[in-house]
Write a protein that holds these residues in place. Structure first.
Motif, PDB file in Angstrom:
ATOM      1  N   LEU A   1      -1.947  16.991 -11.264  1.00 34.26           N
ATOM      2  CA  LEU A   1      -3.029  17.857 -10.804  1.00 34.26           C
ATOM      3  C   LEU A   1      -2.597  19.317 -10.849  1.00 34.26           C
ATOM      4  N   HIS A   2      -1.377  19.575 -10.410  1.00 37.77           N
ATOM      5  CA  HIS A   2      -0.892  20.950 -10.423  1.00 37.77           C
ATOM      6  C   HIS A   2      -0.765  21.487 -11.843  1.00 37.77           C
ATOM      7  N   ASP A   3      -0.055  20.731 -12.706  1.00 39.07           N
ATOM      8  CA  ASP A   3       0.221  21.221 -14.057  1.00 39.07           C
ATOM      9  C   ASP A   3      -1.012  21.201 -14.943  1.00 39.07           C
ATOM     10  N   GLY A   4      -1.940  20.296 -14.688  1.00 37.09           N
ATOM     11  CA  GLY A   4      -3.117  20.198 -15.541  1.00 37.09           C
ATOM     12  C   GLY A   4      -4.296  21.034 -15.089  1.00 37.09           C
ATOM     13  N   LEU A   5      -4.359  21.366 -13.793  1.00 37.85           N
ATOM     14  CA  LEU A   5      -5.539  22.065 -13.293  1.00 37.85           C
ATOM     15  C   LEU A   5      -5.189  23.350 -12.549  1.00 37.85           C
ATOM     16  N   VAL A   6      -4.362  23.251 -11.524  1.00 39.49           N
ATOM     17  CA  VAL A   6      -4.115  24.396 -10.656  1.00 39.49           C
ATOM     18  C   VAL A   6      -3.375  25.518 -11.393  1.00 39.49           C
ATOM     19  N   ALA A   7      -2.297  25.206 -12.079  1.00 39.04           N
ATOM     20  CA  ALA A   7      -1.515  26.249 -12.755  1.00 39.04           C
ATOM     21  C   ALA A   7      -2.308  26.953 -13.861  1.00 39.04           C
ATOM     22  N   PRO A   8      -3.018  26.222 -14.743  1.00 38.27           N
ATOM     23  CA  PRO A   8      -3.798  26.942 -15.756  1.00 38.27           C
ATOM     24  C   PRO A   8      -4.912  27.807 -15.165  1.00 38.27           C
ATOM     25  N   LEU A   9      -5.603  27.312 -14.141  1.00 39.98           N
ATOM     26  CA  LEU A   9      -6.663  28.116 -13.526  1.00 39.98           C
ATOM     27  C   LEU A   9      -6.097  29.348 -12.839  1.00 39.98           C
TER      28      LEU A   9
ATOM     29  N   PRO B   1       0.810  -1.225   0.000  1.00 40.72           N
ATOM     30  CA  PRO B   1       0.000   0.000   0.000  1.00 40.72           C
ATOM     31  C   PRO B   1       0.841   1.272   0.000  1.00 40.72           C
ATOM     32  N   HIS B   2       1.977   1.244   0.689  1.00 40.62           N
ATOM     33  CA  HIS B   2       2.817   2.438   0.735  1.00 40.62           C
ATOM     34  C   HIS B   2       3.390   2.778  -0.644  1.00 40.62           C
ATOM     35  N   SER B   3       3.577   1.776  -1.492  1.00 38.12           N
ATOM     36  CA  SER B   3       4.087   2.028  -2.842  1.00 38.12           C
ATOM     37  C   SER B   3       3.081   2.822  -3.655  1.00 38.12           C
ATOM     38  N   PHE B   4       1.804   2.506  -3.499  1.00 39.30           N
ATOM     39  CA  PHE B   4       0.776   3.206  -4.258  1.00 39.30           C
ATOM     40  C   PHE B   4       0.555   4.620  -3.724  1.00 39.30           C
ATOM     41  N   VAL B   5       0.710   4.783  -2.418  1.00 34.90           N
ATOM     42  CA  VAL B   5       0.612   6.130  -1.842  1.00 34.90           C
ATOM     43  C   VAL B   5       1.753   6.991  -2.369  1.00 34.90           C
ATOM     44  N   ALA B   6       2.960   6.438  -2.397  1.00 32.48           N
ATOM     45  CA  ALA B   6       4.121   7.183  -2.916  1.00 32.48           C
ATOM     46  C   ALA B   6       3.925   7.511  -4.393  1.00 32.48           C
ATOM     47  N   ALA B   7       3.412   6.550  -5.160  1.00 32.44           N
ATOM     48  CA  ALA B   7       3.168   6.804  -6.583  1.00 32.44           C
ATOM     49  C   ALA B   7       2.115   7.888  -6.759  1.00 32.44           C
ATOM     50  N   GLY B   8       1.120   7.879  -5.905  1.00 33.24           N
ATOM     51  CA  GLY B   8       0.096   8.928  -5.973  1.00 33.24           C
ATOM     52  C   GLY B   8       0.680  10.304  -5.740  1.00 33.24           C
ATOM     53  N   TRP B   9       1.546  10.420  -4.739  1.00 31.17           N
ATOM     54  CA  TRP B   9       2.172  11.704  -4.464  1.00 31.17           C
ATOM     55  C   TRP B   9       3.101  12.125  -5.595  1.00 31.17           C
ATOM     56  N   LEU B  10       3.848  11.165  -6.128  1.00 32.52           N
ATOM     57  CA  LEU B  10       4.834  11.495  -7.147  1.00 32.52           C
ATOM     58  C   LEU B  10       4.224  11.733  -8.520  1.00 32.52           C
ATOM     59  N   LEU B  11       3.088  11.120  -8.811  1.00 29.62           N
ATOM     60  CA  LEU B  11       2.472  11.262 -10.130  1.00 29.62           C
ATOM     61  C   LEU B  11       1.256  12.183 -10.118  1.00 29.62           C
ATOM     62  N   ALA B  12       0.326  11.934  -9.195  1.00 28.73           N
ATOM     63  CA  ALA B  12      -0.925  12.693  -9.202  1.00 28.73           C
ATOM     64  C   ALA B  12      -0.706  14.151  -8.817  1.00 28.73           C
TER      65      ALA B  12
END
Length: 137
Positions: free
Chosen positions: A47-55, A32-43
């Motif tokens: 999320l920032h580059d696709g949604l937050v920065a353009p808005l 489970p910790h691997s998927f949490v780390a992948a979520g932080w490193l990928l999502a």
């Protein structure tokens, strides 16, 4: 100059290699910790580059066209400080104990503290905007 750059790059590459080694050590026994780390490193970056920065960019362009020149800098500064305060409060807003406990931190009302802080920031923005408006006229 090239020698200086090389001397600056080498410790950076060593730190990068050490970080990759620690990440592999942390994530290789898949769990489970691997998927949490992948979520932080990928999502997070997606999320920032696709949604937050353009808005944020669109909001900044829109506000620069609407606001008078005297108000543009204070509102931009207030928006940045509000965003930083929101990011700092996010772990405690997300879950009650989302950060390591510090004396006096968890017994306070996080929502109230955030709202009061943001209120003070925008009061300062209002004062700065009015002051700049009067100085310009």
């Amino acid at each position: 100059m090239k020698l200086l750059r090389l001397l600056l790059v080498l410790p950076g590459l060593a730190a990068l290699g050490w970080g990759v080694l620690l990440l592999i050590e942390f994530g290789l026994p898949l769990g489970p910790h691997s998927f949490v780390a992948a979520g932080w490193l990928l999502a997070g970056p997606l999320l920032h580059d696709g949604l937050v920065a353009p808005l944020t960019g669109l909001a900044g362009v829109g506000l620069s066209r609407i606001l008078p020149a005297a108000w543009q800098a204070p509102v931009a500064g207030g928006a940045v400080v509000t965003g930083v305060l929101g990011l700092l409060a996010l772990p405690l807003l997300w879950r009650s104990y989302g950060a390591p406990p510090l004396p006096g931190l968890h017994d306070g009302n996080t929502w109230l503290g955030l709202l009061l802080s943001v209120g003070v920031v925008w009061l300062v923005v209002l004062i700065a905007g009015v002051t700049r408006q009067h100085a310009a006229s």
